[in-house]
Scaffold this motif. Structure first.
Motif, short mmCIF file in Angstrom:
data_model
loop_
_atom_site.label_atom_id
_atom_site.label_comp_id
_atom_site.label_asym_id
_atom_site.label_seq_id
_atom_site.Cartn_x
_atom_site.Cartn_y
_atom_site.Cartn_z
N LEU A 61 0.86 -1.18 0.00
CA LEU A 61 0.00 0.00 0.00
C LEU A 61 0.90 1.23 0.00
CD1 LEU A 61 -2.96 0.97 0.19
CD2 LEU A 61 -2.74 0.87 2.68
N LEU A 62 0.83 2.02 -1.09
CA LEU A 62 1.77 3.11 -1.30
C LEU A 62 1.07 4.46 -1.39
CD1 LEU A 62 3.96 1.55 -4.16
CD2 LEU A 62 4.37 1.44 -1.69
N ASP A 63 1.75 5.48 -0.89
CA ASP A 63 1.41 6.88 -1.21
C ASP A 63 2.37 7.32 -2.31
OD1 ASP A 63 -0.70 7.33 0.54
OD2 ASP A 63 0.62 7.84 2.21
N VAL A 84 1.50 2.39 4.54
CA VAL A 84 1.40 1.59 5.77
C VAL A 84 2.54 0.57 5.74
CG1 VAL A 84 0.06 -0.14 7.02
CG2 VAL A 84 -1.10 1.83 6.01
N ILE A 85 3.19 0.38 6.86
CA ILE A 85 4.18 -0.69 6.97
C ILE A 85 3.50 -1.86 7.67
CG2 ILE A 85 6.40 -1.39 7.94
CD1 ILE A 85 7.32 1.49 7.69
N TYR A 86 3.22 -2.89 6.92
CA TYR A 86 2.53 -4.05 7.49
C TYR A 86 3.39 -4.69 8.58
CZ TYR A 86 -0.44 -3.90 3.27
OH TYR A 86 -1.29 -3.53 2.26
N GLY A 126 -9.55 -4.20 3.79
CA GLY A 126 -9.35 -5.64 3.88
C GLY A 126 -7.91 -6.01 4.15
N LEU A 127 -6.98 -5.38 3.46
CA LEU A 127 -5.56 -5.67 3.67
C LEU A 127 -5.11 -5.27 5.07
CD1 LEU A 127 -4.18 -4.57 0.19
CD2 LEU A 127 -4.29 -6.92 1.07
N LEU A 128 -5.58 -4.13 5.54
CA LEU A 128 -5.22 -3.68 6.89
C LEU A 128 -5.80 -4.61 7.96
CD1 LEU A 128 -5.67 0.19 6.47
CD2 LEU A 128 -3.53 -1.11 6.50
N GLU A 132 -3.78 -7.47 10.75
CA GLU A 132 -3.96 -7.50 12.20
C GLU A 132 -4.75 -8.72 12.67
OE1 GLU A 132 -5.93 -3.86 13.13
OE2 GLU A 132 -4.17 -2.60 12.72
N ALA A 133 -5.23 -9.54 11.76
CA ALA A 133 -6.18 -10.60 12.09
C ALA A 133 -5.54 -11.75 12.86
CB ALA A 133 -6.81 -11.14 10.81
#
Length: 252
Positions: A61-63, A84-86, A126-128, A132-133
């Protein structure tokens, strides 16, 4: 037409090597929809470039600040950084497998470059949530994503009327996309057990709610097979999902 700079957020869908040091990257963006970019010098490994190819892993996920010209099929990226850094999505084998399934499924459904706020928000959230799931939510995430993606794309069967829910032989006709209480005149349909599970997933609105669903791996695989057929019947040239056998293997 001159190039115009845009600030966008995007999810990397696909990366291909180009030349000795460059990449062609397919990205689904919030403001410009589906786009392809040529990114120079990110594979050289020199001190200046470092390991910038890591930014373009599928599901990243990039800006970005991008040049955009509607007359071009391949534009360029001026600036990029992780939005975001997963914490787990790239390092956890199971979560990464689920993410790659989500990315491939989305990529195979996109036919037009136009932006879709609901679709981008669904993918990003969904990815975020997957990152964390816990174990149960992660295991149920592929069927949740597959069932809800077709809702956003406009060809979901939807939840049937309450009176039909009590039918002893409730079925889902995959070809027509309708629930029914008698078998159709073809074999593309979900049996009662699978149909009820699909309805339960349609009624599950947020990923965190997947924690309460105790679904066996056998049932999950059955629904994933049925959803692959469902997508192929409703989207020309959909074909087969290459990530699905891999996902089955790592989730078994």
């Amino acid at each position: 037409m001159a190039d115009i700079l845009h600030k966008v957020r995007g999810v990397v869908l696909k990366t291909s090597k180009y030349g000795e040091t460059s990449l062609i990257v397919t990205v689904y963006t919030d403001k410009l929809g589906l786009q392809s970019y040529l990114v120079n010098g990110v594979r050289s490994g020199g001190k200046k470039s470092g390991n910038k190819a890591v930014f373009f892993q599928p599901a990243a996920l990039l800006d970005m600040v991008v040049y955009h010209n509607e007359l071009r099929t391949l534009n360029r990226i001026r600036e990029f950084k992780f939005a975001v850094i997963y914490q787990q999505l790239f390092s956890n084998v199971l979560k990464n497998g689920v993410a790659l399934f989500m990315i491939e499924l989305l990529h195979k459904t996109l036919r037009q470059p136009e932006a879709n706020d609901d679709l981008f928000g669904f993918l990003e959230d969904g990815l975020l949530a997957l990152d964390e799931a816990g174990a149960t939510v992660t295991a149920n995430f592929p069927v949740f994503f597959a069932v809800h993606l077709c809702s956003i794309l406009g060809f979901s069967p939807g939840v049937p009327p309450a009176k039909m829910m009590d039918a002893p032989h409730l079925l889902l006709d995959l070809q027509s996309g309708e629930f029914r209480d008698t078998p159709p005149d073809h074999y593309h349909y979900a049996d009662t057990e699978a149909a009820l599970l699909i309805i339960e997933l349609l009624q599950t609105r947020q990923p965190v709610e997947l924690q309460r669903l105790q679904i066996s791996s056998l049932k999950r695989n059955r629904v994933l097979d049925l959803m692959e057929i469902y997508y192929s019947l409703h989207l020309p040239e959909f074909g087969k999902l290459r990530t699905l056998p891999v996902l089955r293997a790592i989730m078994s």
